[in-house]
Write an enzyme that holds these catalytic residues in place. Structure first.
Site, PDB file in Angstrom:
ATOM      1  N   PRO A   2       0.712  -1.010  -0.024  1.00  0.00           N
ATOM      2  CA  PRO A   2       0.013  -0.110   0.076  1.00  0.00           C
ATOM      3  C   PRO A   2       0.800   1.277  -0.021  1.00  0.00           C
ATOM      4  O   PRO A   2       1.907   1.225   0.757  1.00  0.00           O
ATOM      5  CB  PRO A   2      -0.896  -0.033   1.221  1.00  0.00           C
ATOM      6  CG  PRO A   2      -0.852  -1.501   1.601  1.00  0.00           C
ATOM      7  CD  PRO A   2       0.490  -2.187   1.053  1.00  0.00           C
ATOM      8  N   GLU A   3       0.169   2.295  -0.648  1.00  0.00           N
ATOM      9  CA  GLU A   3       1.114   3.658  -0.773  1.00  0.00           C
ATOM     10  C   GLU A   3       0.241   4.563   0.058  1.00  0.00           C
ATOM     11  O   GLU A   3      -0.739   4.375   0.834  1.00  0.00           O
ATOM     12  CB  GLU A   3       1.248   4.017  -2.126  1.00  0.00           C
ATOM     13  CG  GLU A   3       2.206   3.095  -3.038  1.00  0.00           C
ATOM     14  CD  GLU A   3       2.555   3.759  -4.392  1.00  0.00           C
ATOM     15  OE1 GLU A   3       2.669   4.811  -4.311  1.00  0.00           O
ATOM     16  OE2 GLU A   3       2.816   2.907  -5.193  1.00  0.00           O
ATOM     17  N   LYS A  61       3.744   6.610   4.944  1.00  0.00           N
ATOM     18  CA  LYS A  61       3.096   5.188   4.781  1.00  0.00           C
ATOM     19  C   LYS A  61       3.047   4.663   6.154  1.00  0.00           C
ATOM     20  O   LYS A  61       2.365   3.514   6.526  1.00  0.00           O
ATOM     21  CB  LYS A  61       3.836   4.295   3.928  1.00  0.00           C
ATOM     22  CG  LYS A  61       4.039   4.479   2.484  1.00  0.00           C
ATOM     23  CD  LYS A  61       4.945   3.579   1.853  1.00  0.00           C
ATOM     24  CE  LYS A  61       5.237   4.195   0.342  1.00  0.00           C
ATOM     25  NZ  LYS A  61       6.130   3.062  -0.254  1.00  0.00           N
ATOM     26  N   ARG A 316      12.291  -3.144 -10.565  1.00  0.00           N
ATOM     27  CA  ARG A 316      10.732  -3.142 -10.779  1.00  0.00           C
ATOM     28  C   ARG A 316      10.642  -2.307 -12.226  1.00  0.00           C
ATOM     29  O   ARG A 316      11.354  -2.725 -12.828  1.00  0.00           O
ATOM     30  CB  ARG A 316      10.048  -1.929  -9.576  1.00  0.00           C
ATOM     31  CG  ARG A 316      10.041  -2.519  -8.127  1.00  0.00           C
ATOM     32  CD  ARG A 316       9.642  -1.460  -7.323  1.00  0.00           C
ATOM     33  NE  ARG A 316      10.553  -0.562  -6.650  1.00  0.00           N
ATOM     34  CZ  ARG A 316      10.382   0.163  -5.690  1.00  0.00           C
ATOM     35  NH1 ARG A 316       9.262   0.139  -5.185  1.00  0.00           N
ATOM     36  NH2 ARG A 316      11.426   1.196  -5.342  1.00  0.00           N
TER      37      ARG A 316
END
Length: 333
Positions: A2-3, A61, A316
Site C-alpha cells: 500500500p502507498e 506510509k 521494478r
C-alpha cells in the site's frame, strides 16, 4: 505494498471507528505478526489492555494509534508523571505496518474469524452519529505476514509541528518514524526544504521520490503517475531540476494522491481493503503505471499515436511516454 492514499483511507476509517475507545482485551493469535515488538506478547497485551486510543495518525506510509495510559501501561509511574507535566499527552503508540497484505478491519464480535487473523483488539462500547452501536473489534489480518503491530515510544517532532495527519494534531511521532520526511499531503510539508535537499542530490528524480527520508508516502505507482503528469522522465537528474519543475512535480503528486483518495486508493491486489473491507478503484484511472503498449492519453488528445513504454528500474518497472516525457541524455537511474 500500500502507498500513501491506501494508508490514509485506512487511517480515516480508524479515526472514525476507534478514536476515543478503550482497548478492553488484546489477543495475539500469531506472534509472528508482533515480531517487531521485542518484549513479546505479554508486554503488548499488558500495555494495550485498559489504554484508550487517542487518535489515528499517519505520516507517509506509517500509521499509528497514540494511546493514553491504562492497565499495565509501560513505565506506568513515569508515564503518569510525564502526562501530568505535559498536559496528559500520550507517550506510547501502537504502530501498524500493513506490509504486502496487512488489513485492519472493524468487525462485530460475532463476525466469523478471518482465515489469516493475527491480532484481535476488543473495544469499549460506543455509538455512531446515528446512535447505533459501533462494531466491537479491531482485527489485524495478514496472509503473507510481512506486516505487523508493535508498540513505540512517542517523541517530540523536530520542527514542533504535528507528527502527522490526524483529527487531533499532536507534536509527537514514534521514535521509529522520526527519520521519515513529511509527505505532500501534510500541512507542515515544506516545499522550500524539499527543493533545497532535492537539488543537493545527484541522482534521478524517481529514485529521489522513492526516498522516504526526502519525501514520504510516494511509491512506484504514484511516482510514475506524478512524473507523467509533470512531463518529467524518471531519469532526469535532480540537480538540473528547476524550481518551477519541482513545484509542478509536487503539485502533480498531491493531485494524483487526492484523486486516489477520492476513489478509495489503488488496488491491484484483492488482499488490500480498507477498514470496512472495500477495495480501492483508482487503478481504473491510471495514466502511465501498468499501461505498457497502450496509448498515452495526453498525446492521443493531440492526435498522436504514442504508446507507453516500460523500462526496468530498481528491480521494478517504470512507465513513461517517450514523447511527453523525453529521456534526458545525461539521465541518472
Amino acid at each position: 505494498m500500500p502507498e500513501l492514499p491506501e494508508v490514509e483511507v485506512v487511517r480515516r476509517g480508524l479515526a472514525r471507528w476507534v478514536r476515543g475507545r478503550t482497548i478492553t482485551r488484546a489477543e495475539v493469535l500469531d506472534e509472528r505478526s508482533i515480531r517487531r515488538h521485542v518484549l513479546g506478547a505479554e508486554d503488548l497485551r499488558g500495555n494495550l489492555e485498559g489504554a484508550t486510543v487517542v487518535d489515528a495518525v499517519r505520516r507517509g506510509k506509517f500509521l499509528w494509534l497514540p494511546l493514553s495510559a491504562g492497565g499495565n501501561f509501560r513505565g506506568d509511574v513515569a508515564a503518569a508523571a510525564n502526562a501530568k507535566n505535559d498536559g496528559g499527552a500520550p507517550r506510547l503508540a501502537l504502530m501498524a505496518h500493513l506490509g504486502m497484505s496487512g488489513q485492519l478491519l472493524i468487525e462485530d464480535a460475532d463476525a466469523p474469524d478471518e482465515k489469516h487473523l493475527k491480532v484481535r483488539l476488543d473495544l469499549s462500547p460506543a455509538l455512531d452519529a446515528e446512535g447505533r452501536a459501533m462494531p466491537a473489534e479491531l482485527r489485524f489480518v495478514d496472509q503473507r505476514i510481512f506486516g505487523g503491530m508493535f508498540l513505540a515510544d512517542l517523541v517530540p517532532t523536530a520542527d514542533g509541528h504535528p507528527g502527522g495527519l490526524a483529527e487531533t494534531p499532536l507534536p509527537l511521532v514514534p521514535a521509529e518514524a522520526a527519520h521519515i520526511a513529511r509527505d505532500p499531503l501534510d500541512p507542515a510539508f515544506s516545499f522550500d526544504d524539499f527543493y533545497r535537499r532535492l537539488r543537493a542530490r545527484r541522482t534521478g528524480i524517481k529514485r529521489a521520490l522513492l526516498d522516504q527520508g526526502l519525501i514520504s508516502g510516494v511509491g512506484n505507482i504514484y511516482a510514475d503517475e506524478a512524473l507523467w503528469a509533470a512531463k518529467l522522465h524518471f531519469a532526469r537528474p535532480t540537480d538540473t531540476l528547476r524550481r518551477k519543475e519541482a513545484l509542478a512535480l509536487v503539485e502533480a503528486t498531491r493531485d494524483v494522491m487526492n484523486r486516489a483518495l477520492e476513489a478509495g486508493g489503488t488496488s491491484f491486489d484483492s488482499l488490500y481493503v480498507n477498514v470496512n473491507g472495500a477495495s480501492g478503484y483508482f487503478a481504473r484511472s491510471l495514466n502511465a503505471y501498468g499501461r505498457e503498449g497502450l496509448p498515452c492519453q495526453r498525446c492521443a488528445g493531440l492526435g498522436l499515436d504514442t504508446r507507453i513504454r516500460r523500462d526496468s528500474f530498481m528491480n521494478r518497472s517504470s512507465y513513461t511516454c517517450p514523447v511527453c516525457q523525453r529521456r534526458p541524455r545525461n539521465g541518472r537511474w
